[in-house]
Design a protein around this motif. Structure first.
Motif, PDB file in Angstrom:
ATOM      1  N   HIS A 108       0.829  -1.199   0.000  1.00  0.00           N
ATOM      2  CA  HIS A 108       0.000   0.000   0.000  1.00  0.00           C
ATOM      3  C   HIS A 108       0.869   1.258   0.000  1.00  0.00           C
ATOM      4  O   HIS A 108       0.504   2.271  -0.601  1.00  0.00           O
ATOM      5  N   VAL A 109       2.011   1.191   0.639  1.00  0.00           N
ATOM      6  CA  VAL A 109       2.936   2.329   0.665  1.00  0.00           C
ATOM      7  C   VAL A 109       3.458   2.607  -0.743  1.00  0.00           C
ATOM      8  O   VAL A 109       3.515   3.762  -1.176  1.00  0.00           O
ATOM      9  N   GLU A 110       3.807   1.558  -1.478  1.00  0.00           N
ATOM     10  CA  GLU A 110       4.275   1.734  -2.865  1.00  0.00           C
ATOM     11  C   GLU A 110       3.171   2.315  -3.738  1.00  0.00           C
ATOM     12  O   GLU A 110       3.415   3.214  -4.554  1.00  0.00           O
ATOM     13  N   TYR A 111       1.966   1.797  -3.573  1.00  0.00           N
ATOM     14  CA  TYR A 111       0.827   2.286  -4.355  1.00  0.00           C
ATOM     15  C   TYR A 111       0.556   3.766  -4.046  1.00  0.00           C
ATOM     16  O   TYR A 111       0.354   4.568  -4.954  1.00  0.00           O
ATOM     17  N   ALA A 112       0.574   4.119  -2.761  1.00  0.00           N
ATOM     18  CA  ALA A 112       0.339   5.510  -2.360  1.00  0.00           C
ATOM     19  C   ALA A 112       1.397   6.424  -2.972  1.00  0.00           C
ATOM     20  O   ALA A 112       1.077   7.523  -3.461  1.00  0.00           O
ATOM     21  N   LYS A 113       2.645   5.993  -2.989  1.00  0.00           N
ATOM     22  CA  LYS A 113       3.734   6.787  -3.576  1.00  0.00           C
ATOM     23  C   LYS A 113       3.516   6.954  -5.083  1.00  0.00           C
ATOM     24  O   LYS A 113       3.692   8.046  -5.630  1.00  0.00           O
ATOM     25  N   THR A 114       3.097   5.897  -5.755  1.00  0.00           N
ATOM     26  CA  THR A 114       2.818   5.959  -7.195  1.00  0.00           C
ATOM     27  C   THR A 114       1.711   6.977  -7.475  1.00  0.00           C
ATOM     28  O   THR A 114       1.826   7.810  -8.376  1.00  0.00           O
ATOM     29  N   LYS A 115       0.625   6.898  -6.689  1.00  0.00           N
ATOM     30  CA  LYS A 115      -0.490   7.830  -6.884  1.00  0.00           C
ATOM     31  C   LYS A 115      -0.048   9.277  -6.636  1.00  0.00           C
ATOM     32  O   LYS A 115      -0.417  10.175  -7.386  1.00  0.00           O
ATOM     33  N   GLU A 116       0.734   9.479  -5.603  1.00  0.00           N
ATOM     34  CA  GLU A 116       1.206  10.828  -5.305  1.00  0.00           C
ATOM     35  C   GLU A 116       2.094  11.357  -6.439  1.00  0.00           C
ATOM     36  O   GLU A 116       1.947  12.507  -6.864  1.00  0.00           O
TER      37      GLU A 116
END
Length: 122
Positions: free
Chosen positions: A52-60
């Protein structure tokens, strides 16, 4: 011109050493306009193998690119208008939405007026 008779649009040897020049040429070649960044931001979902941390970084990162190419900077009002206008266009007829995109409308109020004018004349 290159050997095939086509015009060479790549960077000169000196330009190829300048990151900003190369970056601009690459972006132009792929036509990564704000709409492409918006679509990428809106259509990227978390992959099972990613945290989820990787996904959140991608979205940001994707949102940052979208905002960067809309030339918003730190202007919250401009950002608000981008979000409102995007959602407005998502909820109206496709032909009207395309008409607004073609006119490069930047605020919800402008979009609403132009949408009404278009609907009345078509």
């Amino acid at each position: 011109m290159d050997l095939s008779g086509q015009e060479n649009t790549g960077p000169s040897p000196d330009q190829s050493k300048d990151y900003d020049v190369v970056k601009d040429l690459i972006l132009k070649a792929y036509e990564l306009v704000p709409e492409a960044y918006r679509v990428k931001f809106r259509t990227t979902y978390k992959q099972e193998k990613k945290s989820h941390v990787e996904y959140a970084k991608t979205k940001e990162d994707q949102l940052d690119l979208w905002v960067q190419f809309k030339n918003i900077g730190g202007d919250f009002e401009k950002f608000k208008q981008v979000i409102l206008l995007e959602d407005f266009k998502r909820c109206i007829r496709k032909d009207i939405s395309v008409h607004l995109d073609e006119r490069k409308i930047e605020t919800l109020a402008e979009g609403a007026v132009l949408a009404d004018e278009y609907a009345l004349t078509h």
